[in-house]
Enzyme design. Structure first.
Site, PDB file in Angstrom:
ATOM      1  CG  ASN A   1      -0.227  -0.155   2.520  1.00  0.00           C
ATOM      2  OD1 ASN A   1       0.619   0.665   2.874  1.00  0.00           O
ATOM      3  ND2 ASN A   1      -0.549  -1.209   3.270  1.00  0.00           N
ATOM      4  NE  ARG A   2      -1.326   5.057  -4.351  1.00  0.00           N
ATOM      5  CZ  ARG A   2      -2.433   4.428  -4.748  1.00  0.00           C
ATOM      6  NH1 ARG A   2      -3.338   4.064  -3.839  1.00  0.00           N
ATOM      7  NH2 ARG A   2      -2.643   4.157  -6.017  1.00  0.00           N
TER       8      ARG A   2
END
Length: 406
Positions: A211-212
């Site tokens: 994920n970011r």
């Protein structure tokens, strides 16, 4: 806790590394500290007092015999005003004089009369540092309570490479923050376990599901907790951030590795944890299988079967021995923020959950959060830098710890 209005006595002795200390003085001043620079005569041969005066916007002290006034009584005022004393660079000479209790210049008299914590940052040629006399003097100062920030290995003034190189100003600043927190913070004696960053679930040796998350929120919490005097274990997924000075750092990659690290920190560490803050963005799913070889591109995309990752906080819900543990979770949502966050709070038996909107928070340097406590108490905050958000969260942690203790 910030450095604003904290009184720092910064002693500078006569070594070539004195030029680096100008940056330290600037950084301390930039963060609002009141920096009293005290220089030995030898130090003024390397950097002028005017340099430090321009950077700190304060008087620089070089003369033991300067006239006293009603407001400024020389070394007496300097010693009493200081909340922390730092000597950088600390030469073999100044270390020897401090160990012997000599008071023959403005710096040694100020340190001898100062009861605040003392950080000594040795910097000198390798043979001087390793000489038995220097090592004995450092041992003496350490026994008296001084913190010795060990020098690094690298290029020295002589051109040789070896031990004796002064740490960079950024590292010294980290220890200054740590020392001030240990002396006066509101989390002294408390141990916090904080998770940060995202996890990476491997598909093959070069690809992963992730994920970011940048880890900024968790690292800001760890730094803020250290500055409040806490013992901090930071468990982090892969991020491009330096661990805060003074924390116990554990690096992990996958959700299962993070779960194991949290379990070890909770159940195997000799010092019991008071607070668990799960700020990490743990992947909910992982591939059922991970290829040992890179998956080759074909005419059709591969089918990837996923399975659930462990719920780290949920798995601790009924764990024995954690009845006194304060549990703080995070909820990053794209819709129904309050409802989804409250559901997590109740399902995982948390004391508090930090709710934030996923798209505008993950990977950004600022955040807008809502703190939801057990019992339905909701506190909303305006958007702030993540460091400021960390302070708000820890303010509430301190408040909840007091209630738990009561």
């Amino acid at each position: 806790m910030t450095l604003k209005d904290r009184n720092i006595l910064l002693g500078v002795s006569g070594g070539i590394a004195a030029y680096k200390v100008a940056q330290l003085a600037r950084d301390l001043t930039k963060e609002g500290a009141k920096v009293d620079v005290v220089m030995t005569e030898a130090a003024t041969r390397f950097v002028t007092p005017l340099t430090f005066q321009a950077l700190t916007h304060r008087k620089v002290y070089t003369d033991l015999w300067q006239e006293w006034t009603e407001e400024e009584k020389g070394h007496v005022t300097l010693a009493h005003r200081a909340e922390l004393a730092v000597i950088a660079p600390a030469t073999a000479d100044i270390i020897a004089r401090l160990a012997q209790g000599l008071a023959n210049d403005i710096l040694t008299t100020s340190i001898l009369g100062c009861t605040a914590p003392l950080i000594i940052v040795p910097a000198m040629e390798s043979n001087m540092y390793q000489h038995p006399a220097t090592q004995q003097n450092l041992a003496t100062l350490r026994e008296r309570g001084a913190f010795i920030l060990e020098p690094g290995v690298g290029m020295l003034a002589s051109g040789a490479s070896g031990v004796g190189r002064m740490p960079e100003p950024e590292e010294i600043l980290g220890y200054i923050r740590l020392a001030l927190g240990k002396n006066s913070g509101d989390l002294i004696g408390k141990r916090l376990i904080i998770t940060a960053g995202g996890t990476q679930e491997p598909l093959d040796p070069v690809r992963y599901l992730g994920n970011r998350s940048s880890g900024q929120m968790g690292y800001a919490l760890a730094q803020a907790a250290l500055e409040r005097g806490a013992d901090v274990t930071l468990i982090s997924g892969p991020v491009n951030l330096k661990p805060p000075v003074g924390c116990k750092f554990v690096s992990v990659k996958t959700a299962r590795e993070m779960e194991a690290a949290v379990q070890r920190a909770l159940f195997e560490d000799e010092l019991p944890a008071d607070v668990l803050v799960m700020a990490a963005a743990v992947a909910d799913f992982r591939p059922v299988t991970s290829s040992d070889h890179k998956i080759k591109k074909d005419k059709t995309a591969p089918t990837i079967e996923l399975t659930l990752n462990p719920d780290i906080l949920g798995g601790l819900k009924d764990a024995p021995g954690l009845e006194k543990l304060l549990r703080v979770g995070f909820a990053a949502e794209t819709d129904d923020l309050h409802a989804n966050a409250e559901k997590k709070l109740n399902n995982k038996n948390l004391d508090m959950i930090v709710a934030n909107e996923a798209v505008s928070s993950i990977g950004h340097s600022d955040n807008q959060v809502t703190l939801i406590e057990r019992g339905g108490i909701i506190t909303e905050f305006e958007r702030k830098p993540k460091r400021a958000v960390a302070e708000l969260i820890l303010d509430k942690v301190v408040e909840l710890l007091a209630k738990k203790t009561a």
